[in-house]
Design a protein around this motif. Sequence first.
Motif, mmCIF file in Angstrom:
data_model
loop_
_atom_site.group_PDB
_atom_site.id
_atom_site.type_symbol
_atom_site.label_atom_id
_atom_site.label_comp_id
_atom_site.label_asym_id
_atom_site.label_seq_id
_atom_site.Cartn_x
_atom_site.Cartn_y
_atom_site.Cartn_z
ATOM 1 N N SER A 172 0.839 -1.193 0.000
ATOM 2 C CA SER A 172 0.000 0.000 0.000
ATOM 3 C C SER A 172 0.874 1.243 0.000
ATOM 4 C CB SER A 172 -0.930 0.014 1.215
ATOM 5 O OG SER A 172 -0.166 0.016 2.403
ATOM 6 N N ASP A 173 0.281 2.331 -0.406
ATOM 7 C CA ASP A 173 0.999 3.590 -0.388
ATOM 8 C C ASP A 173 1.226 4.016 1.056
ATOM 9 O OD1 ASP A 173 1.023 3.817 -3.157
ATOM 10 O OD2 ASP A 173 -0.952 4.759 -3.186
ATOM 11 N N PRO A 174 2.400 4.522 1.348
ATOM 12 C CA PRO A 174 2.661 4.974 2.717
ATOM 13 C C PRO A 174 1.787 6.179 3.068
ATOM 14 C CG PRO A 174 4.500 5.526 1.282
ATOM 15 C CD PRO A 174 3.538 4.722 0.477
ATOM 16 N N GLU A 175 1.525 6.327 4.344
ATOM 17 C CA GLU A 175 0.766 7.486 4.801
ATOM 18 C C GLU A 175 1.750 8.544 5.278
ATOM 19 O OE1 GLU A 175 -2.377 6.671 7.532
ATOM 20 O OE2 GLU A 175 -2.936 4.837 6.465
ATOM 21 N N TYR A 176 1.554 9.760 4.831
ATOM 22 C CA TYR A 176 2.427 10.861 5.214
ATOM 23 C C TYR A 176 1.676 11.776 6.167
ATOM 24 C CZ TYR A 176 5.006 9.113 1.232
ATOM 25 O OH TYR A 176 5.684 8.297 0.369
ATOM 26 N N LYS A 177 2.403 12.254 7.173
ATOM 27 C CA LYS A 177 1.793 13.119 8.180
ATOM 28 C C LYS A 177 1.857 14.589 7.780
ATOM 29 C CE LYS A 177 2.776 9.925 11.888
ATOM 30 N NZ LYS A 177 4.016 9.205 11.979
ATOM 31 N N SER A 178 2.678 14.879 6.793
ATOM 32 C CA SER A 178 2.800 16.272 6.367
ATOM 33 C C SER A 178 3.243 16.320 4.909
ATOM 34 C CB SER A 178 3.831 17.019 7.229
ATOM 35 O OG SER A 178 5.136 16.523 6.960
ATOM 36 N N MET A 179 3.072 17.470 4.319
ATOM 37 C CA MET A 179 3.528 17.678 2.945
ATOM 38 C C MET A 179 5.044 17.558 2.879
ATOM 39 S SD MET A 179 2.659 18.028 -0.050
ATOM 40 C CE MET A 179 1.232 18.869 -0.606
ATOM 41 N N GLU A 180 5.724 17.962 3.918
ATOM 42 C CA GLU A 180 7.184 17.869 3.958
ATOM 43 C C GLU A 180 7.627 16.400 3.865
ATOM 44 O OE1 GLU A 180 10.968 19.111 6.801
ATOM 45 O OE2 GLU A 180 8.939 19.702 7.369
ATOM 46 N N GLU A 181 6.970 15.508 4.600
ATOM 47 C CA GLU A 181 7.301 14.087 4.523
ATOM 48 C C GLU A 181 7.095 13.550 3.114
ATOM 49 O OE1 GLU A 181 5.318 11.617 7.345
ATOM 50 O OE2 GLU A 181 6.193 12.634 9.073
ATOM 51 N N LEU A 182 6.005 13.952 2.477
ATOM 52 C CA LEU A 182 5.718 13.516 1.119
ATOM 53 C C LEU A 182 6.804 13.992 0.154
ATOM 54 C CD1 LEU A 182 3.908 12.327 -1.113
ATOM 55 C CD2 LEU A 182 2.674 14.490 -1.127
ATOM 56 N N ASN A 227 9.888 14.910 0.844
ATOM 57 C CA ASN A 227 11.163 14.236 1.149
ATOM 58 C C ASN A 227 11.186 12.835 0.573
ATOM 59 O OD1 ASN A 227 12.285 16.428 2.491
ATOM 60 N ND2 ASN A 227 11.565 15.738 4.498
ATOM 61 N N ALA A 228 10.072 12.130 0.667
ATOM 62 C CA ALA A 228 10.000 10.779 0.112
ATOM 63 C C ALA A 228 10.162 10.801 -1.395
ATOM 64 C CB ALA A 228 8.686 10.127 0.500
ATOM 65 N N LYS A 229 9.532 11.773 -2.049
ATOM 66 C CA LYS A 229 9.654 11.898 -3.506
ATOM 67 C C LYS A 229 11.094 12.205 -3.904
ATOM 68 C CE LYS A 229 5.030 12.963 -4.978
ATOM 69 N NZ LYS A 229 4.285 13.671 -5.994
ATOM 70 N N ARG A 230 11.779 13.035 -3.121
ATOM 71 C CA ARG A 230 13.184 13.373 -3.419
ATOM 72 C C ARG A 230 14.073 12.136 -3.289
ATOM 73 N NH1 ARG A 230 12.398 17.963 0.236
ATOM 74 N NH2 ARG A 230 11.465 19.559 -1.043
ATOM 75 N N ARG A 231 13.797 11.317 -2.271
ATOM 76 C CA ARG A 231 14.613 10.112 -2.056
ATOM 77 C C ARG A 231 14.422 9.131 -3.215
ATOM 78 N NH1 ARG A 231 13.170 10.944 3.459
ATOM 79 N NH2 ARG A 231 11.349 9.614 3.203
ATOM 80 N N LYS A 232 13.221 9.068 -3.775
ATOM 81 C CA LYS A 232 12.960 8.157 -4.900
ATOM 82 C C LYS A 232 13.650 8.614 -6.179
ATOM 83 C CE LYS A 232 8.566 6.160 -3.485
ATOM 84 N NZ LYS A 232 7.128 6.007 -3.829
ATOM 85 N N SER A 233 13.850 9.902 -6.314
ATOM 86 C CA SER A 233 14.445 10.449 -7.550
ATOM 87 C C SER A 233 15.923 10.192 -7.647
ATOM 88 C CB SER A 233 14.215 11.954 -7.635
ATOM 89 O OG SER A 233 12.860 12.258 -7.565
#
Length: 99
Positions: free
Chosen positions: A81-91, A93-99
């Motif tokens: 499942s897609d992870p749940e993010y508690k804030s836009m910042e977490e989202l 940061n996760a996108k940056r790590r994937k790139s």
Amino acid sequence: MINLDKYILTPDEMLHRIADNEKARRKNMHLTQEELARRSGVSLGSLRRFEQTGDISLESLMKIAIVLNETDNLIKLFAESDPEYKSMEELLNAKRRKS
């Protein structure tokens, strides 16, 4: 803070909850144990034991799920499942790590 204790179930509690859900679904569909056993090909004894104890083979559980139109839920059991993010910042940061 989320209290995770209320979400943690023992294996026995999970078995009973699944059996209770199946029984409620069966009754909601106006099926007797005998009718569900006949339609699913699961022995009446196995079905009764399942509803009382939660004990059942995976194959029999799948057969019951087919009759009760619950195959999608069974297939999703361990689906990623897609992870749940508690804030836009977490989202972000996760996108940056994937790139």
